[in-house]
Design a protein around this motif. Structure first.
Motif, PDB file in Angstrom:
ATOM      1  N   VAL A 253      64.060 -84.727  19.091  1.00 25.84           N
ATOM      2  CA  VAL A 253      62.815 -84.557  18.335  1.00 25.84           C
ATOM      3  C   VAL A 253      62.843 -85.437  17.081  1.00 25.84           C
ATOM      4  O   VAL A 253      61.848 -86.078  16.726  1.00 25.84           O
ATOM      5  N   ARG A 254      64.004 -85.518  16.451  1.00 27.39           N
ATOM      6  CA  ARG A 254      64.134 -86.370  15.266  1.00 27.39           C
ATOM      7  C   ARG A 254      63.823 -87.826  15.632  1.00 27.39           C
ATOM      8  O   ARG A 254      63.031 -88.493  14.993  1.00 27.39           O
ATOM      9  N   GLN A 255      64.432 -88.265  16.701  1.00 25.65           N
ATOM     10  CA  GLN A 255      64.198 -89.645  17.142  1.00 25.65           C
ATOM     11  C   GLN A 255      62.734 -89.880  17.459  1.00 25.65           C
ATOM     12  O   GLN A 255      62.188 -90.938  17.181  1.00 25.65           O
ATOM     13  N   ALA A 256      62.111 -88.863  18.064  1.00 23.67           N
ATOM     14  CA  ALA A 256      60.737 -89.024  18.530  1.00 23.67           C
ATOM     15  C   ALA A 256      59.750 -89.092  17.371  1.00 23.67           C
ATOM     16  O   ALA A 256      58.582 -89.396  17.570  1.00 23.67           O
ATOM     17  N   GLN A 257      60.235 -88.814  16.150  1.00 21.95           N
ATOM     18  CA  GLN A 257      59.334 -88.933  15.011  1.00 21.95           C
ATOM     19  C   GLN A 257      59.110 -90.388  14.630  1.00 21.95           C
ATOM     20  O   GLN A 257      58.144 -90.746  13.993  1.00 21.95           O
ATOM     21  N   GLY A 258      60.045 -91.250  15.059  1.00 24.96           N
ATOM     22  CA  GLY A 258      59.866 -92.686  14.799  1.00 24.96           C
ATOM     23  C   GLY A 258      58.702 -93.210  15.625  1.00 24.96           C
ATOM     24  O   GLY A 258      58.361 -92.655  16.654  1.00 24.96           O
ATOM     25  N   ARG A 259      58.074 -94.256  15.194  1.00 25.25           N
ATOM     26  CA  ARG A 259      56.920 -94.792  15.931  1.00 25.25           C
ATOM     27  C   ARG A 259      57.389 -95.464  17.215  1.00 25.25           C
ATOM     28  O   ARG A 259      58.524 -95.894  17.340  1.00 25.25           O
ATOM     29  N   ASP A 260      56.494 -95.554  18.167  1.00 31.27           N
ATOM     30  CA  ASP A 260      56.775 -96.225  19.441  1.00 31.27           C
ATOM     31  C   ASP A 260      57.942 -95.600  20.200  1.00 31.27           C
ATOM     32  O   ASP A 260      58.607 -96.268  20.972  1.00 31.27           O
TER      33      ASP A 260
END
Ligand SMILES: Nc1nc2c(ncn2[C@@H]2O[C@H](COP(=O)(O)OP(=O)(O)OP(=O)(O)O)[C@@H](O)[C@H]2O)c(=O)[nH]1
Ligand SMILES: [Mg+2]
Length: 389
Positions: A153-160
């Protein structure tokens, strides 16, 4: 090689099924956890060899019946809460990752409890055995997902960055793709990023169903009371007697009977010196086959490959007239291709080089050159013309 895993609770007859299908010497006994380490072997699916229709001499089939190899894995028994480490625990769920589909063996005779201990015939409802494997596997996947969840989820906060792609990466070893994750997400109909535990469990279950198709095999049907059979018949089940098939395969090996796996009946060989006990045993199997249309073992393998995994058999040749390879062997290979495959897909399956150099294909039955976009059919014999050899 396309591979099936045999899974189920202890003592339901997995190793008997495995031995009947592969004739490998594996241990069989009437108590739980006889098998500890998974057994790997080669089994076969049954199809019609095109040699008779094409009037060519063939050494790769038996009277026009062709057996095409597949991989088979006999997994140790799974008990309820295996995903929490009960019984022999998680490592056996790991064995399932190598399989394209799963044969879930249940004890149709209701003669073993949830843990695989012998009980009176008919005292356990066999339908109860169906649910639990899917549950254990989904919970096992959920365990993996939840361990990685915070990071994902943390990673998925980054764009693209796609959460679905990241989830697919976590399960890549199970053969799960981005499309599987996307479809499972759509099926549960929730936003994964903000999903709670319950939704994620439902998602894992969906992901499991999509990525690991399962066929239920109602084994020990030879000793199953009518009521058990009727209850199971409400589900999609292939009934089987693995013990019956094993007896036939051994008798055929010893030339006592004529029987090809998947035949609906067998005949005693002339002059076979069977004693009374052997004859009585075989008569019981014959009765079973008459009621069920065979022992069910071959049917289970064939159903998993041809129906569940939607494969067809295609025969590549180099000489489209003699139907031989470069060494003059008639119909030497049989490939299990996904339905919808094209000649180019077949070329790649034969060899990457041949696929890359693919020019065109000839349908040996018609002698005609075929379109690149042609959908191959079961039983096709195809010559590939490629710039590479
Ligand atoms: N009547 C009958 N008995 C069977 C059949 N298949 C297996 N059995 C018996 O069931 C018992 C368990 O067989 P296994 O093949 O060892 O079972 P398993 O599922 O591999 O067991 P674990 O390795 O302990 O998980 C043995 O006593 C077999 O003879 C069948 O089709 N009919
Ligand atoms: Mg076993």
């Amino acid at each position: 090689m396309i591979t099936l895993a045999i899974a189920g609770k202890p003592n339901c007859g997995k190793s008997t099924f495995f031995r009947a299908a592969t004739l490998a010497q594996v241990e069989i006994a009437n108590y739980p956890f006889t098998t500890i380490d998974a057994n790997h072997g080669v089994a076969y699916v049954r199809t019609t060899c095109p040699c008779q229709e094409m009037h060519v001499p063939c050494e790769n089939c038996r009277d026009g019946v062709r057996f095409v190899p597949i991989g088979l894995i006999d997994v140790a028994g799974l008990v309820p809460e295996a995903h929490l480490g009960r019984g022999l625990g998680n490592q056996f769920l790991d064995n399932l990752r190598q399989a394209d589909a799963i044969l879930q063996v249940v004890d149709a005779s209701g003669a073993t409890d949830a843990e695989g201990n012998p009980v009176d015939i008919g005292s356990r409802d066999p339908v109860k055995d169906i649910e639990f494997l899917q549950y254990e596997m989904s919970m096992w996947m959920y365990g993996i997902l939840s361990r990685n969840w915070a990071k994902l989820v943390r990673q998925a906060q980054g764009r693209d960055f796609s959460l679905a792609a990241a989830i697919a990466e976590v399960f890549a070893g199970l053969g799960i793709t981005f499309e599987h994750v996307r479809d499972a997400g759509e099926a549960v109909g929730v936003e994964l990023r903000t999903a709670g535990e319950e939704d994620l469990i439902r998602f894992c279950r969906e992901l499991m169903t999509i990525s690991k198709p399962m066929l239920i095999v109602g084994n020990k049907a030879d000793q199953a009371p009518k009521e058990c059979l009727e209850r199971l018949a409400k589900h999609d089940v292939v009934f089987a007697s693995a013990a019956g098939e094993l007896a036939l395969r051994m008798a055929a090996e010893g030339k006592f009977i004529r029987y090809l796996p998947g035949d609906k009946s067998f005949t005693e060989s002339p002059g076979a010196n069977l004693n009374a006990a052997q004859r009585a045993g075989l008569a019981k199997v014959a009765d079973f086959m008459q009621t069920f249309g065979g022992t069910g073992v071959q049917k289970a393998l064939d159903t998993a490959i041809f129906n569940l995994l939607d494969r067809i058999v295609v025969f590549p040749v180099e000489d489209e007239h003699k139907l031989t390879d470069g060494k003059g062997r008639v119909l030497p290979d049989a490939f299990l291709m996904k339905r919808g495959s094209t000649p180019r897909d077949l070329a790649y399956q034969v060899h990457t080089d041949i696929g890359e150099g693919f020019l065109y294909a000839i349908d040996a039955k018609s002698g005609m050159r075929v379109k690149d976009s042609l959908e191959l059919k079961n039983g096709d014999i195809i010559k590939i013309v490629s710039v590479r050899k």
